[in-house]
Write a protein that holds these residues in place. Structure first.
Motif, PDB file in Angstrom:
ATOM      1  N   PHE A 128       0.838  -1.179   0.000  1.00 21.80           N
ATOM      2  CA  PHE A 128       0.000   0.000   0.000  1.00 21.80           C
ATOM      3  C   PHE A 128       0.878   1.236   0.000  1.00 21.80           C
ATOM      4  O   PHE A 128       2.019   1.204   0.460  1.00 21.80           O
ATOM      5  N   ALA A 129       0.341   2.273  -0.578  1.00 24.07           N
ATOM      6  CA  ALA A 129       1.046   3.553  -0.630  1.00 24.07           C
ATOM      7  C   ALA A 129       0.049   4.634  -1.021  1.00 24.07           C
ATOM      8  O   ALA A 129      -1.081   4.333  -1.431  1.00 24.07           O
ATOM      9  N   GLN A 130       0.482   5.861  -0.929  1.00 22.91           N
ATOM     10  CA  GLN A 130      -0.380   6.975  -1.271  1.00 22.91           C
ATOM     11  C   GLN A 130      -0.716   6.962  -2.767  1.00 22.91           C
ATOM     12  O   GLN A 130       0.053   6.451  -3.579  1.00 22.91           O
ATOM     13  N   PRO A 131      -1.866   7.539  -3.136  1.00 27.42           N
ATOM     14  CA  PRO A 131      -2.198   7.683  -4.549  1.00 27.42           C
ATOM     15  C   PRO A 131      -1.090   8.438  -5.283  1.00 27.42           C
ATOM     16  O   PRO A 131      -0.434   9.311  -4.712  1.00 27.42           O
ATOM     17  N   ALA A 132      -0.874   8.076  -6.539  1.00 29.82           N
ATOM     18  CA  ALA A 132       0.114   8.708  -7.424  1.00 29.82           C
ATOM     19  C   ALA A 132       1.561   8.457  -6.989  1.00 29.82           C
ATOM     20  O   ALA A 132       2.464   9.185  -7.376  1.00 29.82           O
ATOM     21  N   SER A 133       1.790   7.402  -6.188  1.00 28.14           N
ATOM     22  CA  SER A 133       3.151   7.073  -5.769  1.00 28.14           C
ATOM     23  C   SER A 133       3.803   6.059  -6.719  1.00 28.14           C
ATOM     24  O   SER A 133       4.884   5.569  -6.434  1.00 28.14           O
ATOM     25  N   LEU A 134       3.131   5.758  -7.810  1.00 25.76           N
ATOM     26  CA  LEU A 134       3.601   4.831  -8.848  1.00 25.76           C
ATOM     27  C   LEU A 134       3.622   3.372  -8.392  1.00 25.76           C
ATOM     28  O   LEU A 134       4.328   2.553  -8.968  1.00 25.76           O
ATOM     29  N   LYS A 135       2.827   3.033  -7.376  1.00 23.98           N
ATOM     30  CA  LYS A 135       2.811   1.652  -6.888  1.00 23.98           C
ATOM     31  C   LYS A 135       2.343   0.680  -7.976  1.00 23.98           C
ATOM     32  O   LYS A 135       2.919  -0.392  -8.129  1.00 23.98           O
ATOM     33  N   SER A 136       1.337   1.059  -8.758  1.00 24.71           N
ATOM     34  CA  SER A 136       0.862   0.164  -9.820  1.00 24.71           C
ATOM     35  C   SER A 136       1.944  -0.050 -10.881  1.00 24.71           C
ATOM     36  O   SER A 136       2.136  -1.167 -11.364  1.00 24.71           O
ATOM     37  N   MET A 137       2.659   1.000 -11.240  1.00 23.89           N
ATOM     38  CA  MET A 137       3.706   0.868 -12.253  1.00 23.89           C
ATOM     39  C   MET A 137       4.882   0.038 -11.731  1.00 23.89           C
ATOM     40  O   MET A 137       5.462  -0.751 -12.473  1.00 23.89           O
ATOM     41  N   LEU A 138       5.216   0.194 -10.471  1.00 24.53           N
ATOM     42  CA  LEU A 138       6.288  -0.595  -9.877  1.00 24.53           C
ATOM     43  C   LEU A 138       5.910  -2.080  -9.868  1.00 24.53           C
ATOM     44  O   LEU A 138       6.702  -2.944 -10.276  1.00 24.53           O
ATOM     45  N   ILE A 139       4.690  -2.364  -9.445  1.00 19.40           N
ATOM     46  CA  ILE A 139       4.217  -3.753  -9.424  1.00 19.40           C
ATOM     47  C   ILE A 139       4.089  -4.292 -10.847  1.00 19.40           C
ATOM     48  O   ILE A 139       4.397  -5.456 -11.114  1.00 19.40           O
ATOM     49  N   MET A 140       3.662  -3.445 -11.792  1.00 19.58           N
ATOM     50  CA  MET A 140       3.544  -3.909 -13.172  1.00 19.58           C
ATOM     51  C   MET A 140       4.912  -4.284 -13.735  1.00 19.58           C
ATOM     52  O   MET A 140       5.045  -5.292 -14.435  1.00 19.58           O
ATOM     53  N   ASP A 141       5.930  -3.494 -13.432  1.00 19.82           N
ATOM     54  CA  ASP A 141       7.272  -3.834 -13.895  1.00 19.82           C
ATOM     55  C   ASP A 141       7.718  -5.165 -13.297  1.00 19.82           C
ATOM     56  O   ASP A 141       8.275  -6.016 -13.994  1.00 19.82           O
ATOM     57  N   MET A 142       7.460  -5.370 -12.008  1.00 19.34           N
ATOM     58  CA  MET A 142       7.808  -6.624 -11.368  1.00 19.34           C
ATOM     59  C   MET A 142       7.046  -7.792 -12.016  1.00 19.34           C
ATOM     60  O   MET A 142       7.626  -8.834 -12.334  1.00 19.34           O
ATOM     61  N   ALA A 143       5.743  -7.599 -12.250  1.00 20.42           N
ATOM     62  CA  ALA A 143       4.933  -8.647 -12.869  1.00 20.42           C
ATOM     63  C   ALA A 143       5.398  -8.956 -14.287  1.00 20.42           C
ATOM     64  O   ALA A 143       5.411 -10.116 -14.709  1.00 20.42           O
ATOM     65  N   MET A 144       5.787  -7.927 -15.024  1.00 17.27           N
ATOM     66  CA  MET A 144       6.306  -8.135 -16.378  1.00 17.27           C
ATOM     67  C   MET A 144       7.587  -8.965 -16.318  1.00 17.27           C
ATOM     68  O   MET A 144       7.777  -9.884 -17.114  1.00 17.27           O
ATOM     69  N   CYS A 145       8.466  -8.654 -15.358  1.00 14.41           N
ATOM     70  CA  CYS A 145       9.697  -9.437 -15.188  1.00 14.41           C
ATOM     71  C   CYS A 145       9.383 -10.890 -14.843  1.00 14.41           C
ATOM     72  O   CYS A 145      10.023 -11.813 -15.365  1.00 14.41           O
TER      73      CYS A 145
END
Length: 168
Positions: A1-18
């Motif tokens: 969890f993190a604040q909105p607009a902290s790029l958490k979805s993009m960070l997780i998406m990069d991990m998931a892509m890897c």
């Protein structure tokens, strides 16, 4: 969890892509930063937050960052599923379990927690049923589930919701 607009979805998406590629995550040209090996697994991203147009744009950006420019069947995504995914609901849970098994999914990312709770107040004791539903899915399929959750807008140092969230 993190604040909105902290790029958490993009960070997780990069991990998931890897993970879907079997590549090390955060594998950059620095000897000072850790690299995280992954085991290649098929990923299912369930977007209940952004909508298909925005989500597809994010996925294409992440894929391009890893050199993927065409269809890639190891990273499956769905936006705003109908009927809604409600993990405390037996039928909804069984549908997800069947899809995970049928498509041999290894990792499920759900964006976001509040959206899979239905009318359950995130601060109520019924939130435990949501968390137990997620545990049931994991135990039935062996899948890894990653849930994206938001902190309160007023205080980024704490999670939102029932204390059962912190237990899992």
């Amino acid at each position: 969890f993190a604040q909105p607009a902290s790029l958490k979805s993009m960070l997780i998406m990069d991990m998931a892509m890897c993970i879907s590629l079997g590549k090390c995550w955060l594998d950059c040209d620095s000897d000072k930063l850790p690299k995280f090996p992954t085991k290649q697994s098929k990923v299912l991203w369930i977007d209940i937050d952004n909508g298909s147009k925005r989500q597809l744009s994010r996925i294409k950006t992440a894929a391009n960052g890893h050199g993927i420019t065409s269809e890639f069947d190891q990273f499956v995504h769905i936006s705003l599923p109908q009927p809604a995914l409600l993990v405390a609901n037996e039928d909804s849970k069984k549908t997800l379990i069947s899809a995970i098994k049928a498509h041999k999914i290894g990792v499920v990312v759900i964006d976001n927690l509040l959206s899979i709770c239905g009318d359950i107040d995130e601060n109520s004791s019924k939130m435990r049923n949501v968390m137990l539903g997620l545990r049931d899915i994991i135990e039935e399929t062996g899948v890894c589930i990653i849930i994206i959750h938001h902190t309160p807008k007023s205080n980024g140092d704490d999670y939102r919701g029932h204390s059962s969230i912190e237990q899992y």
